[in-house]
Design a protein around this motif. Structure first.
Motif, PDB file in Angstrom:
ATOM      1  N   VAL A   1      -3.637   3.671  -1.121  1.00  0.00           N
ATOM      2  CA  VAL A   1      -3.784   2.978  -2.545  1.00  0.00           C
ATOM      3  C   VAL A   1      -3.072   1.572  -2.510  1.00  0.00           C
ATOM      4  CG1 VAL A   1      -3.434   3.222  -4.993  1.00  0.00           C
ATOM      5  CG2 VAL A   1      -3.874   5.234  -3.240  1.00  0.00           C
ATOM      6  N   LYS A   2      -3.770   0.651  -2.954  1.00  0.00           N
ATOM      7  CA  LYS A   2      -3.389  -0.657  -3.343  1.00  0.00           C
ATOM      8  C   LYS A   2      -2.377  -0.958  -4.548  1.00  0.00           C
ATOM      9  CE  LYS A   2      -3.908  -4.176  -1.181  1.00  0.00           C
ATOM     10  NZ  LYS A   2      -3.067  -4.797  -0.029  1.00  0.00           N
TER      11      LYS A   2
ATOM     12  N   LEU B   1      -4.267  -0.665  -8.002  1.00  0.00           N
ATOM     13  CA  LEU B   1      -5.421  -1.614  -8.058  1.00  0.00           C
ATOM     14  C   LEU B   1      -6.774  -0.749  -7.619  1.00  0.00           C
ATOM     15  CD1 LEU B   1      -6.622  -4.665  -8.639  1.00  0.00           C
ATOM     16  CD2 LEU B   1      -6.040  -4.757  -6.273  1.00  0.00           C
ATOM     17  N   ARG B   2      -6.539  -0.255  -6.559  1.00  0.00           N
ATOM     18  CA  ARG B   2      -7.753   0.506  -5.859  1.00  0.00           C
ATOM     19  C   ARG B   2      -7.423   1.452  -4.574  1.00  0.00           C
ATOM     20  NH1 ARG B   2      -8.309  -5.117  -3.970  1.00  0.00           N
ATOM     21  NH2 ARG B   2      -7.526  -5.055  -1.665  1.00  0.00           N
TER      22      ARG B   2
ATOM     23  N   PHE C   1      -2.810   7.512  -9.230  1.00  0.00           N
ATOM     24  CA  PHE C   1      -3.192   6.292 -10.000  1.00  0.00           C
ATOM     25  C   PHE C   1      -2.214   6.288 -11.273  1.00  0.00           C
ATOM     26  CE2 PHE C   1      -6.832   3.554  -8.654  1.00  0.00           C
ATOM     27  CZ  PHE C   1      -6.777   3.830  -7.271  1.00  0.00           C
TER      28      PHE C   1
ATOM     29  N   ASP D   1      -7.523   1.263  -1.139  1.00  0.00           N
ATOM     30  CA  ASP D   1      -7.707   0.349  -0.231  1.00  0.00           C
ATOM     31  C   ASP D   1      -8.171   0.711   1.218  1.00  0.00           C
ATOM     32  OD1 ASP D   1      -7.375  -2.609  -0.160  1.00  0.00           O
ATOM     33  OD2 ASP D   1      -5.906  -2.093   1.294  1.00  0.00           O
TER      34      ASP D   1
ATOM     35  N   ASN E   1       0.756  -1.277   0.005  1.00  0.00           N
ATOM     36  CA  ASN E   1      -0.116   0.084  -0.003  1.00  0.00           C
ATOM     37  C   ASN E   1       0.824   1.281  -0.108  1.00  0.00           C
ATOM     38  OD1 ASN E   1      -2.137  -1.670   0.143  1.00  0.00           O
ATOM     39  ND2 ASN E   1      -2.999  -1.002   2.123  1.00  0.00           N
TER      40      ASN E   1
END
Length: 346
Positions: A291-292, A279-280, A252, A282, A239
């Protein structure tokens, strides 16, 4: 060996010491049926009988018997050695063919680890079996009856078996580990809370070396749950924390760009199967957005790729003005979080 051969030769040929001639201290020229060993224990003239024995001892027959016995022993050892070498030469190709057919869809590194593990375990087991067979074969050559010894070992093994149940469980669990291919040499695994590289494995135990260099010997009977961190592929999974006022879409985009550049770098391209990417979102903490970041690598390469990805992200965030919040304490001991760097005072 020479003592055993001499004893065997004397016993087989029934050497007897000559009794002394009446009225003389010298032994007669004929053998009268008194064993030389008995003569030594019953009479004081043992030196005389020993000299007589040496004078009458057939050294040629003894040498012939010794050469014959030694020759048979050498032949058995030579055949065993050649057999083991041939077995070693045949095992690797056979195992390699069988494993490649069974694991055709697996990565090459997984196939090589499987071949290495099976070849290692099967070869060492075969060497132990050959050594036992050679020992049992050679014992009669030196006058030792192996039959009663084998029977005694069987009874002793039965008695020891009741107290060696853990050893039996070790071997049974080891067979299942190998058959199911749970892990192999050079995998990184976690067993019973101990994580490390598999340095060695046989039917009884697994040897792990952790990051501190400590070597752990784990009996297979003590293995419950095993986690293999490097089977098939490994994953980049971490993360990144950014400030709440950050543009998430920009975060992102920067993460994806850095991951793509890393995957195109010749130094890392061969290790990356799926470039690291955002990815998303989190989660939300008291001070940051999490953020993952996810990606796939070859086994054992995830830590190298993650380290380089973090280094490049820090530089890219600094260039793009994206803040990673970090906590600090004031001189009074209050905990605070830096969200935006403050300009230096003049």
């Amino acid at each position: 060996m020479a003592t055993l051969m001499l004893t065997k030769y004397v016993n087989n040929n029934n050497f007897y010491a000559p009794p002394p001639v009446a009225g003389s201290s010298r032994p007669s020229a004929r053998f009268a049926g008194t064993p030389i060993i008995g003569a030594k224990s019953r009479r004081g003239g043992s030196a005389v009988y020993l000299v007589s024995f040496l004078l009458t001892f057939d050294f040629d027959a003894f040498a012939e018997d010794a050469l014959e016995t030694g020759g048979r022993a050498a032949l058995v050892v030579a055949v065993a050695f050649v057999g083991v070498r041939l077995l070693q030469g045949l095992l690797s190709p056979l195992i390699r063919v069988a494993v490649r057919e069974q694991m055709a869809a697996e990565p090459e590194i997984e196939i090589e680890k499987r071949i290495d593990t099976l070849s290692h375990v099967i070869y060492r087991t075969a060497v132990v079996v050959v050594a036992v067979v050679v020992t049992v074969t050679l014992l009669p050559e030196f006058g030792v009856n192996a039959g009663p010894m084998i029977a005694g070992l069987g009874l002793a093994g039965l008695a020891v078996g009741f107290g060696a149940q853990n050893l039996v469980r070790d071997v049974i669990n080891g067979v299942f580990i190998l058959v199911e291919n749970q892990y192999a040499k050079n995998d990184v695994v976690s067993i019973g809370g101990i994580s490390g590289l598999v340095e060695d494995i046989n039917l009884r135990r697994t040897v792990l070396r952790d990051l501190d260099g400590t070597v752990h010997f784990i009996p297979h009977s003590q293995i419950g749950t095993t986690s293999n961190l490097t089977k098939g592929y490994s994953r980049v999974n971490f993360n990144v924390r950014v400030a709440y006022d950050s543009d998430v879409d920009k975060v992102f985009a920067v993460i994806d760009r850095v991951g793509k550049e890393l995957a195109e770098d010749p130094a890392y391209a061969a290790s990356i199967k799926d470039p690291p990417h955002a990815l998303r979102v989190d989660g939300f903490t008291d001070t940051a957005i999490e953020v993952k970041v996810l990606g796939e690598t070859l086994p054992l390469e995830q830590w190298t790729v993650m380290g380089e990805m973090r280094r490049r992200l820090k530089k890219a965030f600094d260039e793009e003005g994206i803040v990673i919040p970090y906590p600090y304490k004031t001189p009074g001991g209050d905990a605070r979080v830096v969200v935006r760097p403050q300009p230096a005072e003049d």
